[in-house]
Design a protein around this motif. Structure first.
Motif, short mmCIF file in Angstrom:
data_model
loop_
_atom_site.label_atom_id
_atom_site.label_comp_id
_atom_site.label_asym_id
_atom_site.label_seq_id
_atom_site.Cartn_x
_atom_site.Cartn_y
_atom_site.Cartn_z
N GLY A 90 -0.33 -5.19 -6.69
CA GLY A 90 -1.60 -5.40 -6.02
C GLY A 90 -2.71 -4.71 -6.76
N LYS A 91 -3.93 -4.98 -6.35
CA LYS A 91 -5.08 -4.39 -7.00
C LYS A 91 -5.03 -2.87 -6.88
N GLU A 92 -5.05 -2.20 -8.01
CA GLU A 92 -5.03 -0.74 -8.09
C GLU A 92 -3.77 -0.15 -7.46
N VAL A 93 -2.72 -0.97 -7.35
CA VAL A 93 -1.45 -0.47 -6.83
C VAL A 93 -0.38 -0.73 -7.88
N ASN A 94 0.25 0.31 -8.33
CA ASN A 94 1.30 0.17 -9.34
C ASN A 94 2.29 1.32 -9.15
N SER A 95 3.32 1.05 -8.36
CA SER A 95 4.26 2.12 -8.05
C SER A 95 5.63 1.52 -7.74
N SER A 96 6.66 2.27 -8.07
CA SER A 96 8.02 1.89 -7.71
C SER A 96 8.58 2.78 -6.61
N ASP A 97 7.74 3.69 -6.10
CA ASP A 97 8.17 4.53 -4.98
C ASP A 97 8.24 3.67 -3.71
N PRO A 98 9.31 3.82 -2.92
CA PRO A 98 9.41 3.00 -1.70
C PRO A 98 8.27 3.23 -0.72
N THR A 99 7.71 4.44 -0.69
CA THR A 99 6.61 4.76 0.23
C THR A 99 5.35 5.07 -0.56
N ILE A 100 4.27 4.38 -0.23
CA ILE A 100 2.98 4.64 -0.86
C ILE A 100 1.90 4.74 0.20
N THR A 101 0.84 5.44 -0.12
CA THR A 101 -0.34 5.54 0.75
C THR A 101 -1.50 4.87 0.02
N VAL A 102 -2.09 3.88 0.67
CA VAL A 102 -3.09 3.04 0.02
C VAL A 102 -4.45 3.24 0.67
N LYS A 103 -5.43 3.58 -0.13
CA LYS A 103 -6.84 3.67 0.32
C LYS A 103 -7.57 2.48 -0.25
N PHE A 104 -8.25 1.72 0.59
CA PHE A 104 -8.94 0.54 0.10
C PHE A 104 -10.31 0.46 0.74
N SER A 105 -11.24 -0.22 0.06
CA SER A 105 -12.62 -0.32 0.54
C SER A 105 -13.00 -1.75 0.89
N GLU A 106 -12.07 -2.67 0.66
CA GLU A 106 -12.30 -4.07 0.98
C GLU A 106 -10.95 -4.72 1.26
N ALA A 107 -10.98 -5.98 1.67
CA ALA A 107 -9.73 -6.68 1.95
C ALA A 107 -8.82 -6.62 0.73
N VAL A 108 -7.53 -6.42 1.00
CA VAL A 108 -6.60 -6.21 -0.10
C VAL A 108 -5.27 -6.89 0.21
N THR A 109 -4.59 -7.34 -0.85
CA THR A 109 -3.26 -7.92 -0.73
C THR A 109 -2.29 -7.11 -1.57
N ILE A 110 -1.19 -6.71 -0.96
CA ILE A 110 -0.17 -5.91 -1.64
C ILE A 110 1.18 -6.59 -1.44
N SER A 111 1.96 -6.66 -2.51
CA SER A 111 3.27 -7.30 -2.46
C SER A 111 4.38 -6.31 -2.70
N ALA A 112 5.47 -6.48 -1.97
CA ALA A 112 6.66 -5.66 -2.17
C ALA A 112 7.73 -6.54 -2.81
N ASP A 113 8.22 -6.10 -3.96
CA ASP A 113 9.25 -6.86 -4.67
C ASP A 113 10.61 -6.20 -4.49
N PHE A 114 11.56 -6.98 -4.00
CA PHE A 114 12.93 -6.52 -3.86
C PHE A 114 13.81 -7.28 -4.85
N THR A 115 14.89 -6.67 -5.23
CA THR A 115 15.82 -7.32 -6.15
C THR A 115 17.24 -7.15 -5.67
N LYS A 116 18.08 -8.13 -5.96
CA LYS A 116 19.47 -8.08 -5.53
C LYS A 116 20.23 -7.11 -6.41
N LYS A 117 21.06 -6.28 -5.76
CA LYS A 117 21.86 -5.33 -6.52
C LYS A 117 22.91 -6.08 -7.33
#
Length: 683
Positions: free
Chosen positions: A655-682
């Motif tokens: 997502g915009k200004e979001v780049n992390s592989s940590d399962p938990t993140i804290t996101v501060k945004f100033s406008e509408a935002v879209t964030i995607s979570a990518d999972f993968t099969k073990k």
């Protein structure tokens, strides 16, 4: 056939007679046609008689099971011994040797056209203008209670069955649970001792006061009396929607509630005790009810439970409290599970109630795994459960909140050590969002706190105070036509001292604002709340309108409006409130908290709905579509936690200004935002 014992030896003639009776008593769901396929009814043995009870003496057996029957039939009562006599009653009272002596089969017929008996009794409310006695016969069943008596004049325990002829559980009662209560009518309607009437208590009270200076709900009567001396024995039988009577038990019963005790239809509390036969109810009164402390486990034990008339919503929809409780069942507050039931008293139609959980130390034990002897519960400032010494724990809490500056971080942190702060916030968010007008915020009413007395590392055993949600129905626009959805209940709540002090803490304001939007986005979102409302309407509507015919309100029958139209109008007021409140809620929060930012859309995607989901602050929305959108204020960052399904792992956030592989993140945004979570099969 109801089985109390095994291997009963009966004569060939008795067997033949019973077999013939079965042919005549096939009901609409055929429970009497084959006992092998039916779950045995769960029973308890008490129902003492005026005679000495011989527990070795087997009670009478009935040739037909309780339930609904299309046509009249002959009921045969039988005993294992030729040396016993069978006595029975048809009015709900316990049989004695002065009752009907059984000799020939009893004809069970459709009794609904017979004159009312209990429903014709007045003197159950001090407001003569609102007292309602039905002008036509109410629907009726037949309660048969029987005992076997031997030559020594000792009695067996009581056998009880209930039969409905010419009525249909599906067509007349919307396939609802049926509860048959049977008791000596004097227990409810006697002048001196009846718990349902004004009685002697009213006459005594009214002679010492100016009655005209009191509202009806403030007036004394037999039904306002409390305590064990105003508990009466009752036999309860429950018929499930499939037509099978699978549970019965002897219990104690009292009138419950506050203002609604003066209503025509009164709420009831039922108690299991050793003296009635069993110290608890071991049956799933509310199917699929999960423990709050262990959502994977079902609650199937009760010490007490309620038959609730709907409270303040009794004469309107009866569903406001069940609706709110259901919408909040996933939150971090105690809630009461419920389901609708149609009640008969001594065979007479007694209207629609909600079978509802009751709050007690046993509720805490069954839901949270805390020993009931270690539970402290405070109701509206008074000790409800615990020992006299436990009031000091509540006094310590009171002293703290009245003498500390909660705007100080250290004092606020100490407060959070005494109180489960997420529970506190969930509770207040609920009252504020629903615009509850009879609660801790405005009248210091309808609130309960509980905690464990001792402190361990066990879940919920931390000694923190937690709120319990109940009597929520004075909300969602009740008495205001649903037109108060724009009331700023949050600003009003800030006039109460404790909440006002807490909002001085920046940490509290942040957690409250995030939680309020969580609950707005999920629990109260019309996309979620209106389908729950509609499902409850489907369950309650027809039985609620039938209840108006039994209990009023009386003015409804002096107007031109039809009962169903009246009911639908009141439901639409709830629907209108929920729809408009959702739009107003963010404005209310912004204005009351003087937020600088705006409420903007946060959209969260998952690349594979089967692979995992995302927790957003305190909520875990449905990601079956792969996408979820909610509103959050830009003043506070939002916490996202990726939760993997079995066989999958979390890869990264995008997502915009979001780049992390940590399962938990804290996101501060100033406008509408879209964030995607990518999972993968073990692999």
């Amino acid at each position: 056939m109801k089985k109390f014992i095994k291997n009963i030896i009966v004569s060939v003639s008795v067997i033949t007679l019973i077999s013939a009776s079965f042919t005549a008593c096939n009901n609409e769901n055929s429970p009497g046609s084959s006992t092998a396929d039916n779950k045995p009814k769960e029973t308890t043995a008490v129902a003492t008689t005026a005679m000495p009870v011989n527990n070795e003496l087997q009670p009478p057996e009935f040739s037909c099971e309780s339930g609904f029957y299309d046509s009249s039939f002959s009921l045969t009562l039988s005993s294992e011994s030729d040396n016993t006599k069978i006595y029975y009653t048809t009015d709900g009272s316990i049989p004695t040797s002065e009752s009907n002596l059984y000799s020939d089969p009893i004809q069970i017929t459709d009794r609904s056209s017979e004159p009312n008996v209990l429903s014709a009794i007045g003197g159950i409310t001090p407001d003569k203008n609102s007292e309602f006695i039905p002008s036509s016969p109410v629907q009726k069943g037949t309660v048969i209670r029987a005992v076997a008596v031997d030559d020594d004049n000792t009695s067996s325990i009581v056998s009880t069955n209930t039969y409905f002829v010419g009525l249909s559980q599906q067509n007349d009662y919307n396939n609802s649970v049926i509860i048959s209560l049977s008791t000596d009518r004097n227990n409810f309607f006697d002048y001196n001792n009846g718990i349902y009437v004004l009685g002697a208590a009213y006459d005594s009270w009214s002679q010492s006061v100016n009655v005209n200076s009191y509202d009806t709900w403030e007036m004394e009567g037999n039904y306002t009396q409390r305590g064990r001396e105003w508990e009466r024995p009752v036999h309860m039988e429950l018929i499930e929607p499939d037509g099978k009577s699978v549970f019965e038990q002897d219990l104690g019963i009292r009138i419950m509630g506050k203002a609604t005790r003066s209503y025509n239809q009164k709420s009831l509390r039922l108690y299991a005790r050793d003296e009635y036969g069993k110290k608890r109810i071991e049956y799933s009164l509310i199917p699929d009810l999960q423990k709050k402390g262990d959502p994977e486990t079902e609650v199937d034990k009760y010490k007490t439970f309620l038959l609730r008339n709907g409270g303040n919503d009794c004469d309107y929809t009866k569903i406001r409290d069940p609706l709110i409780q259901k919408l909040l069942s996933d939150r971090d507050i105690a809630t009461q599970g419920s389901r609708p039931a149609v009640v008969f008293l001594d065979g007479e139609y007694w209207g629609l109630y909600s079978i509802q959980e009751d709050y007690s130390d046993n509720y805490i034990q069954y839901h949270y795994g805390i020993d009931n002897n270690d539970v402290v519960m405070i109701k509206c400032g008074d000790l409800e459960e615990g020992t006299e010494e436990d009031i000091s724990l509540y006094n310590d809490y009171n002293i703290f909140v009245n003498n500390k500056d909660l705007s100080k971080k250290s004092d606020y942190e100490d407060f959070c050590k005494m109180v489960d702060i997420q529970n506190f916030i969930d509770y207040y968010c609920t009252l504020i969002y629903t615009a509850n007008e009879d609660c801790i915020i405005n009248f210091d009413n309808n609130w309960r706190l509980w905690r464990s007395r001792t402190v361990t590392d066990k879940d919920y055993h931390d000694g923190k105070w937690r709120f319990m949600l109940y009597d929520t129905e004075f909300s969602l626009g009740l008495y205001k036509g649903g037109k108060n959805s724009g009331d700023n209940s949050l600003t009003a709540a800030m006039q109460s001292s404790l909440f006002r002090f807490l909002t001085k803490s920046d940490d509290f304001k942040k957690q409250f604002a995030l939680t309020f939007m969580d609950m707005t986005n999920l629990n109260f979102n019309p996309e979620n709340s209106l389908p729950v409302l509609d499902s409850l309407v489907d369950e309650y509507r027809s039985n609620a309108t039938n209840t108006f015919t039994r209990f009023g309100p009386s003015w409804l029958f002096d107007s031109s409006i039809e009962q169903t139209e009246y009911y639908d109008e009141n439901v639409n007021q709830i629907r209108d409130f929920l729809s408009k409140r959702y739009s107003y809620a963010p404005k209310m929060l912004k204005n009351a908290f003087s937020l600088k930012g705006e409420a903007v859309e946060l959209t969260v995607n998952v690349n594979n709905a089967d692979a995992g989901t995302v927790k957003i602050n305190t909520i875990t929305p449905d990601f079956s579509s792969g996408k979820w959108t909610g509103l959050y204020f830009t003043d506070y960052p939002v916490t996202l936690t990726a939760q993997c399904a079995d066989g999958y792992s979390f890869k990264e956030w995008k997502g915009k200004e979001v780049n992390s592989s940590d399962p938990t993140i804290t996101v501060k945004f100033s406008e509408a935002v879209t964030i995607s979570a990518d999972f993968t099969k073990k692999s």
